[in-house]
Scaffold this motif. Structure first.
Motif, mmCIF file in Angstrom:
data_model
loop_
_atom_site.group_PDB
_atom_site.id
_atom_site.type_symbol
_atom_site.label_atom_id
_atom_site.label_comp_id
_atom_site.label_asym_id
_atom_site.label_seq_id
_atom_site.Cartn_x
_atom_site.Cartn_y
_atom_site.Cartn_z
ATOM 1 N N ALA A 99 28.794 -2.565 127.212
ATOM 2 C CA ALA A 99 29.794 -2.913 128.230
ATOM 3 C C ALA A 99 30.876 -3.846 127.683
ATOM 4 C CB ALA A 99 29.113 -3.520 129.451
ATOM 5 N N PRO A 100 30.514 -4.937 126.979
ATOM 6 C CA PRO A 100 31.565 -5.770 126.377
ATOM 7 C C PRO A 100 32.418 -5.009 125.367
ATOM 8 C CG PRO A 100 29.495 -6.965 126.445
ATOM 9 C CD PRO A 100 29.188 -5.544 126.811
ATOM 10 N N ALA A 101 31.796 -4.104 124.601
ATOM 11 C CA ALA A 101 32.564 -3.306 123.630
ATOM 12 C C ALA A 101 33.533 -2.381 124.341
ATOM 13 C CB ALA A 101 31.621 -2.504 122.745
ATOM 14 N N ALA A 102 33.072 -1.731 125.427
ATOM 15 C CA ALA A 102 33.942 -0.832 126.176
ATOM 16 C C ALA A 102 35.123 -1.575 126.789
ATOM 17 C CB ALA A 102 33.152 -0.120 127.273
ATOM 18 N N ALA A 103 34.886 -2.861 127.128
ATOM 19 C CA ALA A 103 35.958 -3.672 127.711
ATOM 20 C C ALA A 103 36.794 -4.380 126.646
ATOM 21 C CB ALA A 103 35.361 -4.713 128.656
ATOM 22 N N GLY A 104 36.413 -4.203 125.369
ATOM 23 C CA GLY A 104 37.158 -4.836 124.284
ATOM 24 C C GLY A 104 37.001 -6.342 124.240
ATOM 25 N N GLN A 105 35.804 -6.844 124.594
ATOM 26 C CA GLN A 105 35.582 -8.291 124.648
ATOM 27 C C GLN A 105 34.415 -8.693 123.752
ATOM 28 O OE1 GLN A 105 35.532 -9.994 128.614
ATOM 29 N NE2 GLN A 105 36.840 -8.379 129.420
ATOM 30 N N LEU A 106 34.588 -8.497 122.461
ATOM 31 C CA LEU A 106 33.536 -8.857 121.508
ATOM 32 C C LEU A 106 33.979 -9.929 120.515
ATOM 33 C CD1 LEU A 106 31.941 -5.406 120.564
ATOM 34 C CD2 LEU A 106 30.920 -7.222 121.945
ATOM 35 N N ALA A 107 35.189 -10.438 120.666
ATOM 36 C CA ALA A 107 35.758 -11.282 119.611
ATOM 37 C C ALA A 107 35.277 -12.725 119.636
ATOM 38 C CB ALA A 107 37.287 -11.255 119.701
ATOM 39 N N SER A 108 34.940 -13.268 120.797
ATOM 40 C CA SER A 108 34.661 -14.705 120.886
ATOM 41 C C SER A 108 33.247 -15.046 120.433
ATOM 42 C CB SER A 108 34.870 -15.193 122.321
ATOM 43 O OG SER A 108 33.841 -14.710 123.160
ATOM 44 N N ARG A 109 33.074 -16.307 119.992
ATOM 45 C CA ARG A 109 31.760 -16.793 119.567
ATOM 46 C C ARG A 109 30.809 -16.863 120.751
ATOM 47 N NH1 ARG A 109 31.647 -22.323 116.242
ATOM 48 N NH2 ARG A 109 32.876 -20.939 114.883
ATOM 49 N N HIS A 110 31.329 -17.262 121.914
ATOM 50 C CA HIS A 110 30.490 -17.337 123.117
ATOM 51 C C HIS A 110 29.908 -15.977 123.467
ATOM 52 C CE1 HIS A 110 29.158 -18.153 127.205
ATOM 53 N NE2 HIS A 110 29.931 -17.163 127.631
ATOM 54 N N THR A 111 30.747 -14.924 123.372
ATOM 55 C CA THR A 111 30.275 -13.575 123.666
ATOM 56 C C THR A 111 29.166 -13.155 122.711
ATOM 57 O OG1 THR A 111 32.414 -12.911 124.566
ATOM 58 C CG2 THR A 111 30.960 -11.154 123.807
ATOM 59 N N ALA A 112 29.373 -13.418 121.411
ATOM 60 C CA ALA A 112 28.368 -13.052 120.405
ATOM 61 C C ALA A 112 27.056 -13.779 120.654
ATOM 62 C CB ALA A 112 28.893 -13.373 119.008
ATOM 63 N N LEU A 113 27.125 -15.070 120.978
ATOM 64 C CA LEU A 113 25.912 -15.848 121.235
ATOM 65 C C LEU A 113 25.192 -15.336 122.475
ATOM 66 C CD1 LEU A 113 24.059 -18.256 120.662
ATOM 67 C CD2 LEU A 113 25.622 -19.685 121.998
ATOM 68 N N GLN A 114 25.948 -15.066 123.532
ATOM 69 C CA GLN A 114 25.331 -14.597 124.773
ATOM 70 C C GLN A 114 24.687 -13.233 124.590
ATOM 71 O OE1 GLN A 114 25.314 -16.786 127.068
ATOM 72 N NE2 GLN A 114 24.456 -15.722 128.829
ATOM 73 N N LEU A 115 25.352 -12.353 123.846
ATOM 74 C CA LEU A 115 24.784 -11.035 123.607
ATOM 75 C C LEU A 115 23.539 -11.109 122.722
ATOM 76 C CD1 LEU A 115 27.980 -8.834 123.118
ATOM 77 C CD2 LEU A 115 26.434 -8.891 125.080
ATOM 78 N N GLY A 116 23.532 -12.057 121.772
ATOM 79 C CA GLY A 116 22.333 -12.263 120.963
ATOM 80 C C GLY A 116 21.144 -12.679 121.821
ATOM 81 N N ILE A 117 21.395 -13.572 122.770
ATOM 82 C CA ILE A 117 20.337 -14.021 123.678
ATOM 83 C C ILE A 117 19.833 -12.861 124.538
ATOM 84 C CG2 ILE A 117 19.865 -15.472 125.701
ATOM 85 C CD1 ILE A 117 21.807 -17.536 124.475
ATOM 86 N N VAL A 118 20.781 -12.082 125.079
ATOM 87 C CA VAL A 118 20.413 -10.952 125.932
ATOM 88 C C VAL A 118 19.612 -9.922 125.139
ATOM 89 C CG1 VAL A 118 21.321 -9.021 127.265
ATOM 90 C CG2 VAL A 118 22.329 -11.282 127.521
#
Length: 310
Positions: free
Chosen positions: A49-68
Motif C-alpha cells: 500500500a505505501p509503495a502503491a501510494a509512492g510513500q516509501l522515502a521517509s525513515r519513519h515509513t521504513a521503521l514503521q513498515l519494519g515493525i509491521v
C-alpha cells in the motif's frame, strides 16, 4: 610400572546424556522450521500500500513498515504452529508434510500450541503499543480468521479459498493502515484477485499431485474438481490484470502505464506453473524462477520511475 586406565562410558549412559541435549537443540530448531521461514517472503506485501501510494522515502515509513513486517510474521508463525499441532495426524499421511517437525515428533504438540499462543499475544500487544488501534484490530481479525480456518473453515468449499485470499489482502492492507494511507479500490481489487489466482493455482497443483491418493490428506481436495479450480485461477488472473490496467490507465505517466506489460507477463509466466500443476509452493515459484524474477525487476524499475515522476 604404572598403568593408566581409561574409563569408557557405557552406550546407555552416553545416550542418556546426549538425548536431552539433542532435544534442547532440536525443539527450538523445529519451532523455527514450523514457523515457515520461507513463507515470510509473503509478508513483504506489507509495503504494497505505501509503495502503491509512492510513500516509501521517509525513515519513519521504513521503521514503521519494519515493525509491521515483524508483527505480521509473528502472527503468521502463530497460525502455522497451531495449524501443524492440530493437523499432525493428517500430515503424517502426506508424502511431504509428514516431514514437518510436529508431525515427525520433533516438536511436541503442546509446545507448538503454547508457542503459537505466546506469539499471537505478543503480536497483538506490539501492534497496540507500537502502531495504532486499527492496526491491532486488523491483526486480531487476521488471527481470528486464520484460527477459524484451522479449526473449521478449511473444510468448507469456496470459503477456504476466500479465507486464504483475505489473508493476503490483509497483509497488503496493514502497511497502509499503520501509516494512515488511504487504500484505493483498484489496489484492493488487484491484490485480492491476484491472491485468489495464486491460492487457486496452489489448490489445483495439490489436487493434480495428490490424484489417486484422495482422502489421505486435505479432504477438501476430494470435493473440488481440477476443472473447477482451473476455472477459478483463470478467472482470478483475468480480473487481476483488468484491475491493474484500469488502475494504471487512470493515472497519467508513461512508465506507470507501461508497467502493465510487465504485470501481464508476470501473470502469464506464473500461469505456466499453474497449468503444469507445479504451483503448489508459490514461494518456490516466485523465488526460484529466473524469468519471473527478471520480469519482476523490470516491473519494479518501471513502477519506481513512475513514482519518481521520471
Amino acid at each position: 610400572m604404572v598403568s593408566v586406565g581409561v574409563a569408557v562410558a557405557e552406550p546407555g549412559v552416553v545416550a542418556a546424556v546426549t538425548r536431552p541435549l539433542a532435544q534442547a537443540v532440536g525443539v527450538p530448531l523445529g519451532l523455527v522450521r514450523t514457523a515457515r521461514p520461507r513463507q515470510w517472503v509473503k509478508n513483504v506485501l506489507v509495503v504494497a500500500a505505501p509503495a502503491a501510494a509512492g510513500q516509501l522515502a521517509s525513515r519513519h515509513t521504513a521503521l514503521q513498515l519494519g515493525i509491521v513486517f515483524v508483527l505480521f510474521t509473528a502472527a503468521a508463525a502463530a497460525v502455522y504452529l497451531v495449524n501443524d499441532a492440530r493437523d499432525a495426524d493428517a500430515d503424517r499421511a502426506h508424502p511431504v508434510k509428514c516431514r514437518r517437525p510436529v508431525a515427525a515428533g520433533d516438536v511436541p504438540v503442546s509446545v507448538a500450541y503454547g508457542t503459537g499462543g505466546l506469539l499471537a499475544l505478543g503480536a497483538l500487544t506490539g501492534a497496540a503499543v507500537l502502531c495504532n488501534a486499527l492496526t491491532a484490530a486488523l491483526l486480531a481479525a487476521y488471527l481470528v480468521m486464520q484460527l477459524a480456518y484451522c479449526l473449521r473453515l478449511k473444510h468448507v468449499l469456496v470459503v477456504d479459498l476466500a479465507v486464504v485470499t483475505t489473508g493476503f489482502v490483509m497483509r497488503a492492507m496493514i502497511g497502509g493502515v499503520a501509516l494512515g494511507i488511504p487504500l484505493s479500490r483498484w489496489f484492493l481489487i488487484t491484490t485480492g484477485f491476484g491472491a485468489l489466482f495464486m491460492v487457486a493455482a496452489k489448490r489445483y497443483s495439490e489436487a493434480v499431485q495428490m490424484a489417486g491418493r484422495e482422502g489421505a490428506t486435505r479432504l477438501l481436495l476430494t470435493e473440488y474438481t481440477t476443472g473447477y479450480l482451473r476455472f477459478v485461477w483463470q478467472l482470478a488472473a483475468g480480473v487481476a490484470v483488468l484491475g491493474y490496467c484500469l488502475w494504471a490507465l487512470e493515472h497519467s505517466g508513461t512508465w506507470r502505464q507501461l508497467s502493465t506489460i510487465a504485470f501481464i507477463l508476470a501473470v502469464l509466466r506464473y500461469a505456466v506453473f499453474a497449468d503444469r500443476g507445479t504451483a503448489g509452493a508459490p514461494e518456490d515459484v516466485v523465488l526460484r524462477d529466473r524469468p519471473l524474477a527478471v520480469i519482476g525487476l523490470a516491473w519494479l524499475a518501471m513502477y519506481g520511475m513512475a513514482v519518481a515522476d521520471l
